[in-house]
Design an enzyme around this catalytic site. Structure first.
Site, PDB file in Angstrom:
ATOM      1  N   GLY A 133      -9.018 -59.827  10.049  1.00 31.57           N
ATOM      2  CA  GLY A 133      -7.829 -59.590  10.886  1.00 31.57           C
ATOM      3  C   GLY A 133      -6.875 -58.599  10.268  1.00 31.57           C
ATOM      4  N   LEU A 134      -6.085 -57.990  11.131  1.00 23.84           N
ATOM      5  CA  LEU A 134      -5.082 -57.027  10.678  1.00 23.84           C
ATOM      6  C   LEU A 134      -4.024 -57.728   9.822  1.00 23.84           C
ATOM      7  CD1 LEU A 134      -4.636 -55.212  14.096  1.00 23.84           C
ATOM      8  CD2 LEU A 134      -5.567 -54.189  12.011  1.00 23.84           C
ATOM      9  N   ALA A 186      -0.498 -59.267   8.761  1.00 24.31           N
ATOM     10  CA  ALA A 186       0.558 -59.986   9.507  1.00 24.31           C
ATOM     11  C   ALA A 186       0.025 -60.775  10.693  1.00 24.31           C
ATOM     12  CB  ALA A 186       1.662 -59.029   9.964  1.00 24.31           C
ATOM     13  N   ARG A 187      -1.235 -61.143  10.634  1.00 27.02           N
ATOM     14  CA  ARG A 187      -1.808 -61.954  11.731  1.00 27.02           C
ATOM     15  C   ARG A 187      -1.880 -63.430  11.334  1.00 27.02           C
ATOM     16  NH1 ARG A 187      -0.648 -57.046  13.353  1.00 27.02           N
ATOM     17  NH2 ARG A 187      -1.314 -56.717  15.488  1.00 27.02           N
ATOM     18  N   LYS A 237      -3.101 -64.735   8.517  1.00 25.41           N
ATOM     19  CA  LYS A 237      -4.299 -65.148   7.768  1.00 25.41           C
ATOM     20  C   LYS A 237      -3.930 -66.032   6.578  1.00 25.41           C
ATOM     21  CE  LYS A 237      -5.945 -61.028   6.987  1.00 25.41           C
ATOM     22  NZ  LYS A 237      -4.863 -60.272   7.658  1.00 25.41           N
ATOM     23  N   SER A 238      -2.879 -65.634   5.866  1.00 23.34           N
ATOM     24  CA  SER A 238      -2.544 -66.411   4.667  1.00 23.34           C
ATOM     25  C   SER A 238      -2.072 -67.817   5.026  1.00 23.34           C
ATOM     26  CB  SER A 238      -1.485 -65.699   3.842  1.00 23.34           C
ATOM     27  OG  SER A 238      -2.054 -64.500   3.388  1.00 23.34           O
ATOM     28  N   ARG A 246       1.433 -49.299   7.182  1.00 20.80           N
ATOM     29  CA  ARG A 246       0.191 -49.876   6.633  1.00 20.80           C
ATOM     30  C   ARG A 246      -0.637 -50.495   7.777  1.00 20.80           C
ATOM     31  NH1 ARG A 246      -0.445 -54.834   2.306  1.00 20.80           N
ATOM     32  NH2 ARG A 246       1.096 -53.673   1.122  1.00 20.80           N
ATOM     33  N   ARG A 285       6.756 -97.053   4.299  1.00 22.34           N
ATOM     34  CA  ARG A 285       5.959 -98.288   4.294  1.00 22.34           C
ATOM     35  C   ARG A 285       6.717 -99.310   5.143  1.00 22.34           C
ATOM     36  NH1 ARG A 285       4.958 -99.886  -1.869  1.00 22.34           N
ATOM     37  NH2 ARG A 285       3.859-101.629  -0.907  1.00 22.34           N
ATOM     38  N   ASN A 325       4.372-109.399  -0.421  1.00 21.22           N
ATOM     39  CA  ASN A 325       4.937-108.506  -1.447  1.00 21.22           C
ATOM     40  C   ASN A 325       5.747-109.317  -2.451  1.00 21.22           C
ATOM     41  OD1 ASN A 325       5.610-105.965   1.024  1.00 21.22           O
ATOM     42  ND2 ASN A 325       4.004-105.949  -0.519  1.00 21.22           N
ATOM     43  N   GLU A 331      -3.712-101.024   6.093  1.00 18.68           N
ATOM     44  CA  GLU A 331      -3.813-100.863   4.643  1.00 18.68           C
ATOM     45  C   GLU A 331      -5.291-100.862   4.224  1.00 18.68           C
ATOM     46  OE1 GLU A 331      -3.080 -99.543   2.238  1.00 18.68           O
ATOM     47  OE2 GLU A 331      -1.635-100.614   0.999  1.00 18.68           O
ATOM     48  N   HIS A 367       1.324 -98.351   5.217  1.00 18.47           N
ATOM     49  CA  HIS A 367       1.177 -99.149   3.990  1.00 18.47           C
ATOM     50  C   HIS A 367       1.039 -98.222   2.779  1.00 18.47           C
ATOM     51  CE1 HIS A 367       0.277-102.692   6.560  1.00 18.47           C
ATOM     52  NE2 HIS A 367      -0.129-101.731   7.364  1.00 18.47           N
TER      53      HIS A 367
HETATM   54  O1  F6P Z   1       0.615-104.560  -2.610  1.00 20.36           O
HETATM   55  C1  F6P Z   1       0.744-103.893  -1.427  1.00 20.36           C
HETATM   56  C2  F6P Z   1      -0.492-103.082  -1.089  1.00 20.36           C
HETATM   57  O2  F6P Z   1      -0.209-102.387   0.087  1.00 20.36           O
HETATM   58  C3  F6P Z   1      -1.805-103.888  -0.938  1.00 20.36           C
HETATM   59  O3  F6P Z   1      -1.986-104.488   0.307  1.00 20.36           O
HETATM   60  C4  F6P Z   1      -2.848-102.868  -1.303  1.00 20.36           C
HETATM   61  O4  F6P Z   1      -4.095-103.415  -1.632  1.00 20.36           O
HETATM   62  C5  F6P Z   1      -2.161-102.180  -2.457  1.00 20.36           C
HETATM   63  O5  F6P Z   1      -0.787-102.130  -2.142  1.00 20.36           O
HETATM   64  C6  F6P Z   1      -2.672-100.794  -2.690  1.00 20.36           C
HETATM   65  O6  F6P Z   1      -2.156-100.225  -3.866  1.00 20.36           O
HETATM   66  P1  F6P Z   1      -3.135 -99.863  -5.086  1.00 20.36           P
HETATM   67  O7  F6P Z   1      -4.177 -98.951  -4.536  1.00 20.36           O
HETATM   68  O8  F6P Z   1      -2.238 -99.188  -6.079  1.00 20.36           O
HETATM   69  O9  F6P Z   1      -3.743-101.135  -5.593  1.00 20.36           O
END
Ligand code: F6P
Length: 500
Positions: free
Chosen positions: A59-60, A62-63, A65-66, A213, A277, A284, A375, A443
């Site tokens: 390509g020319l 300024a099209r 590409k980069s 150019r 998240r 948790n 997750e 997650h």
């Molecule tokens: O603890 C929360 C969580 O989302 C888990 O459900 C999951 O297995 C974990 O984190 C993933 O984190 P890592 O890959 O660091 O173990």
């Protein structure tokens, strides 16, 4: 034939085969080519690496590409194909010249005059040297080498093909970028002035020189033509006006079709991609992984504040959009007011993300729950703490510690980071395709993987990226990369503050 072997044989010229043959045949015969995903029962006899791909840009100047090259490299690297860009311009800038009036340096428009025999010879040599470097790198273990140059004549492209055909199992894909949208061209030209050829020059002078150019290139430019299709059987894709129109020819193999599918879905619209998240869950609190626990009290408070915060951001974005429109529409024929951008909210289908999105008003936001955002599934280790895993399955615990990216949890449905990358791939394509603003509530692993794509994080770093709970990431795709801002939730003040 089992469904798995049928899946492997999607190359059109593969005849029917049984399972044993599937694993004994050279891997490169098969089109499906996903790093770390296809599990073999017997070790590969060919080193297990698929064909090498040379992507040659066409390509020319300024099209865009980069822009294409940068994005493609980021995407392929994220999919775990070793990919490297070989920029002919960089090599040209480092080439020593015998200077004279016609060739005062290696960036003036005179150097690109097709009648300047000496400069033409130098330019051809530099392009082929750059290709040699690329081929060398592929032979040393790379998978996809991108030749970033104009490659704007059929003769040059023939030379590239002939050079690559001397190598065993190298495929060439030409990607031609054509653009006649004046607005895009103008902004590409202005971006060019920030680049290494022009950054120390007076901008007006630089723009004048760059336009000359481009004119020089136009004198000899040939779009990929039917003769090249027939005689050289080239594999190519033409992207016209940032993917508005696409022409593809002779596309073979999984990798080439992935590249084209990806490029088909790009757009340049300004928008915001918000990521977070879920709020803190009851699992948790006690350090259990996986499962499907509801939010804790603090998690519910986060969800409520998140919806208020994003609602304010949605209004702010609209305000800015209207200010920009008013700035432009002072002319005699006012443009119609742009419609407000849609705002989507995506969550996984697990309780903790669905509950985090509970306070988003469905009249303001399009809310969707998507399994691909779940997750990582920890198989046998679901709902255990890391201490319990270490005690009950010490070998598994250490194997994961030693290679977290490739490690797949044992047990039915257990996943690895690579599995999650490929599960999330269609969502990346969708995020690239759409022009809406979006909030993705997901997650830890999926968030790491999404951020890794947008921010081009090295693969070794991905599984250990620090992505705490109650933090929001705002990504704004720009022609030169992705702009990131980060916001932290303050539980005491019940509000967010920008930290980066
Ligand atoms: O603890 C929360 C969580 O989302 C888990 O459900 C999951 O297995 C974990 O984190 C993933 O984190 P890592 O890959 O660091 O173990």
């Amino acid at each position: 034939m089992t469904s798995f072997s049928r899946y492997l044989s999607i190359d059109s010229d593969d005849e029917e085969t049984d399972d044993i043959e599937v694993f004994q045949r050279p891997y490169h015969r098969y089109s499906l080519d996903l790093p770390g995903i296809v599990t073999r029962e017997k070790p590969s006899q060919t080193g297990g690496v698929g064909p090498k791909l040379v992507v040659a840009m066409v390509g020319l100047p300024a099209r865009g590409k980069s822009y294409i090259v940068k994005k493609l490299k980021r995407y392929l690297t994220w999919l775990q194909y070793e990919t490297k860009v070989f920029n002919v311009g960089n090599l040209r800038r480092n080439t020593q010249l015998i200077k004279n009036e016609l060739t005062p340096n290696n960036h003036s428009h005179l150097f690109f005059d097709p009648d300047n025999e000496y400069a033409k010879k130098v330019r051809e040599q530099v392009a082929m040297d750059c290709l040699d470097e690329l081929i060398d790198w592929l032979k040393r273990g790379g998978r996809v080498g991108i030749h970033d140059a104009t490659n704007s004549t059929a003769a040059r492209r023939k030379k590239i093909l002939e050079r690559c055909q001397r190598e065993h199992s190298f495929k060439v894909l030409f990607i031609e970028s054509i653009c006649n949208d004046e607005e895009v061209l103008e902004s590409n030209m202005r971006l060019k002035l920030l680049g290494p050829d022009y950054k120390n020059m007076d901008p007006e002078e630089a723009l004048k020189d760059f336009r000359k150019r481009v004119t020089n290139y136009e004198k000899v430019y040939e779009t990929i033509n039917e003769e090249e299709e027939e005689k050289n059987n080239v594999q190519y894709c033409k992207l016209i006006n940032v993917g508005k129109k696409i022409i593809a020819h002779n596309i073979k193999g999984y990798l080439s079709s992935q590249c084209i599918f990806y490029l088909m879905n790009l757009n340049l619209v300004e928008r915001q991609i918000w990521l977070t998240r879920h709020g803190e869950s009851t699992d948790n609190v006690i350090g259990r992984i996986g499962g499907d626990a509801p939010l804790s009290k603090s998690g519910r408070k986060y969800g409520a504040c998140l919806s208020r915060f994003i609602y304010t951001q949605k209004k702010l974005f609209r305000q800015k959009q209207l200010e920009k429109y008013r700035g432009f529409s002072g002319s005699s024929t006012p443009l119609p007011e742009p419609p407000e951008r849609n705002f989507l909210v995506w969550t996984s289908i697990l309780k903790r993300t669905v509950e985090t999105a509970e306070n988003f008003d469905p009249k303001e936001f399009d809310i969707m729950h998507i399994r691909f955002l779940n997750e990582i599934y920890a198989g046998l280790c679901e709902e255990m703490t890391y201490q319990e895993i270490e005690k009950s399955y010490p070998e598994e615990y250490n194997a994961r510690k030693n290679n977290k990216l490739y490690y797949r949890y044992p047990g039915m449905g257990g996943e690895s980071y690579l599995d999650v990358i490929h599960r999330v791939n269609p969502l990346i394509i969708e995020l690239e395709r759409m022009t809406d603003n979006i909030m993705v509530i997901t997650h830890r692993v999926v968030l790491r993987i999404l951020l890794a794509y947008f921010l081009d994080v090295e693969k070794e770093k991905v599984p250990n990226m620090d992505v705490p709970l109650h933090t929001i990431y705002c990504l704004q795709p720009k022609p030169y990369g992705t702009e990131l801002t980060k916001w932290k939730y303050d539980d005491d003040q019940d509000c967010f503050s920008q930290i980066e």
